[in-house]
Design a protein around this motif. Structure first.
Motif, PDB file in Angstrom:
ATOM      1  N   ARG A  14       0.781  -1.387  -0.008  1.00 33.86           N
ATOM      2  CA  ARG A  14       0.029  -0.074   0.178  1.00 33.86           C
ATOM      3  C   ARG A  14       0.905   1.232   0.180  1.00 33.86           C
ATOM      4  N   LEU A  15       1.955   1.158   0.957  1.00 33.16           N
ATOM      5  CA  LEU A  15       2.792   2.356   1.067  1.00 33.16           C
ATOM      6  C   LEU A  15       3.646   2.622  -0.507  1.00 33.16           C
ATOM      7  N   SER A  16       3.765   1.511  -1.066  1.00 34.86           N
ATOM      8  CA  SER A  16       4.532   1.660  -2.360  1.00 34.86           C
ATOM      9  C   SER A  16       3.845   2.052  -3.456  1.00 34.86           C
ATOM     10  N   ALA A  17       2.503   1.992  -3.276  1.00 34.64           N
ATOM     11  CA  ALA A  17       1.547   2.079  -4.567  1.00 34.64           C
ATOM     12  C   ALA A  17       1.580   3.673  -4.960  1.00 34.64           C
ATOM     13  N   GLN A  18       1.414   3.618  -6.449  1.00 36.14           N
ATOM     14  CA  GLN A  18       1.501   4.827  -6.987  1.00 36.14           C
ATOM     15  C   GLN A  18       0.308   4.997  -7.751  1.00 36.14           C
ATOM     16  N   GLY A  19      -0.074   6.166  -7.898  1.00 37.21           N
ATOM     17  CA  GLY A  19      -1.228   6.713  -8.805  1.00 37.21           C
ATOM     18  C   GLY A  19      -2.201   7.286  -8.045  1.00 37.21           C
ATOM     19  N   SER A  20      -3.000   8.208  -8.614  1.00 40.37           N
ATOM     20  CA  SER A  20      -3.763   9.360  -8.138  1.00 40.37           C
ATOM     21  C   SER A  20      -5.029   8.897  -7.608  1.00 40.37           C
ATOM     22  N   THR A  21      -5.557   7.998  -8.272  1.00 36.54           N
ATOM     23  CA  THR A  21      -7.234   7.532  -7.773  1.00 36.54           C
ATOM     24  C   THR A  21      -7.123   5.905  -7.746  1.00 36.54           C
ATOM     25  N   ARG A  22      -6.049   5.208  -8.218  1.00 32.80           N
ATOM     26  CA  ARG A  22      -5.923   3.918  -8.165  1.00 32.80           C
ATOM     27  C   ARG A  22      -4.699   3.438  -7.700  1.00 32.80           C
ATOM     28  N   GLN A  23      -4.426   2.550  -6.584  1.00 30.91           N
ATOM     29  CA  GLN A  23      -3.247   2.303  -6.355  1.00 30.91           C
ATOM     30  C   GLN A  23      -2.702   1.143  -7.138  1.00 30.91           C
ATOM     31  N   MET A  24      -1.404   1.260  -7.612  1.00 30.67           N
ATOM     32  CA  MET A  24      -0.931   0.454  -8.375  1.00 30.67           C
ATOM     33  C   MET A  24       0.648  -0.154  -7.910  1.00 30.67           C
ATOM     34  N   ILE A  25       0.884  -1.264  -8.184  1.00 27.58           N
ATOM     35  CA  ILE A  25       2.378  -1.643  -7.931  1.00 27.58           C
ATOM     36  C   ILE A  25       2.725  -2.209  -9.270  1.00 27.58           C
ATOM     37  N   ASN A  26       3.959  -1.116  -9.571  1.00 20.49           N
ATOM     38  CA  ASN A  26       4.435  -1.406 -11.013  1.00 20.49           C
ATOM     39  C   ASN A  26       5.571  -2.545 -10.938  1.00 20.49           C
ATOM     40  N   LEU A  27       6.192  -3.014 -11.918  1.00 22.75           N
ATOM     41  CA  LEU A  27       7.027  -3.971 -11.808  1.00 22.75           C
ATOM     42  C   LEU A  27       8.322  -3.866 -11.289  1.00 22.75           C
ATOM     43  N   GLU A  28       8.430  -2.601 -11.115  1.00 21.82           N
ATOM     44  CA  GLU A  28      10.199  -2.202 -10.553  1.00 21.82           C
ATOM     45  C   GLU A  28       9.682  -2.184  -8.987  1.00 21.82           C
ATOM     46  N   ILE A  29       8.767  -1.757  -8.729  1.00 15.13           N
ATOM     47  CA  ILE A  29       8.724  -1.967  -7.257  1.00 15.13           C
ATOM     48  C   ILE A  29       8.307  -3.351  -6.833  1.00 15.13           C
ATOM     49  N   PHE A  30       7.664  -4.235  -7.605  1.00 19.08           N
ATOM     50  CA  PHE A  30       7.569  -5.486  -7.365  1.00 19.08           C
ATOM     51  C   PHE A  30       8.858  -6.329  -7.292  1.00 19.08           C
ATOM     52  N   LYS A  31       9.716  -6.090  -8.256  1.00 14.85           N
ATOM     53  CA  LYS A  31      11.094  -6.726  -8.441  1.00 14.85           C
ATOM     54  C   LYS A  31      11.993  -6.269  -7.411  1.00 14.85           C
ATOM     55  N   SER A  32      11.592  -5.213  -6.596  1.00  7.34           N
ATOM     56  CA  SER A  32      12.634  -4.640  -5.731  1.00  7.34           C
ATOM     57  C   SER A  32      12.128  -5.212  -4.193  1.00  7.34           C
ATOM     58  N   LEU A  33      10.982  -6.109  -4.163  1.00  6.23           N
ATOM     59  CA  LEU A  33      10.844  -6.646  -3.082  1.00  6.23           C
ATOM     60  C   LEU A  33      11.710  -7.604  -2.404  1.00  6.23           C
ATOM     61  N   ARG A  34      12.156  -7.579  -1.291  1.00  2.94           N
ATOM     62  CA  ARG A  34      13.038  -8.469  -0.692  1.00  2.94           C
ATOM     63  C   ARG A  34      12.317  -9.160   0.618  1.00  2.94           C
TER      64      ARG A  34
END
Length: 110
Positions: free
Chosen positions: A31-51
Motif C-alpha cells: 500500500r505504501l509503495s503504491a503509485q497513482g492518483s485514483t487507483r493504487q498500483m504496484i509497478n514491475l520495478e517496485i515488485f521486483k525490488s521486494l526482498r
C-alpha cells in the motif's frame, strides 16, 4: 507479470510449506509503495525490488518442529484444563445435590 498477477521466484530451493505464511506487513508495504492518483498500483520495478528474507530450509524445518512442539504442549494443557473443568462442574453438581437433599449442612442456612 500481467496486469492482475505476478509470481515471485526466490531463486533458492523451495522453503518448507509449513514455514510459508503471509508475510506480516506485506500488504502495508504494498500500500505504501503504491503509485497513482485514483487507483493504487504496484509497478514491475517496485515488485521486483521486494526482498523477502527466508532462513535456510534446515532452519525453517527446525522452526516448524519447535512450533509443532509448542502446539503439542498447548494441546496437552488445554486437554488437562478441560478435564479439570469437567471434574469441577461434576463436583459442584454433587455439592448442590448434597445440600438440597440434606446430606451436606450448609452453614448459615435455616
Amino acid at each position: 507479470m500481467t496486469t492482475r498477477r505476478a509470481a515471485l521466484d526466490p531463486g533458492v530451493p523451495p522453503s518448507d510449506p509449513e514455514f510459508q505464511h503471509p508475510a506480516k506487513g506485506a500488504a502495508e508495504r504494498f500500500r505504501l509503495s503504491a503509485q497513482g492518483s485514483t487507483r493504487q498500483m504496484i509497478n514491475l520495478e517496485i515488485f521486483k525490488s521486494l526482498r523477502i528474507p527466508l532462513p535456510p530450509v534446515d532452519r525453517q524445518q527446525q522452526i516448524v518442529d519447535e512450533v509443532h512442539a509448542a502446539w503439542r504442549t498447548l494441546d496437552a494443557a488445554s486437554a488437562a484444563l478441560s478435564s479439570q473443568i469437567d471434574l469441577l462442574v461434576e463436583h459442584r453438581q454433587a455439592l448442590i445435590t448434597a445440600a438440597v437433599t440434606g446430606e451436606f449442612a450448609v452453614p448459615g442456612a435455616a
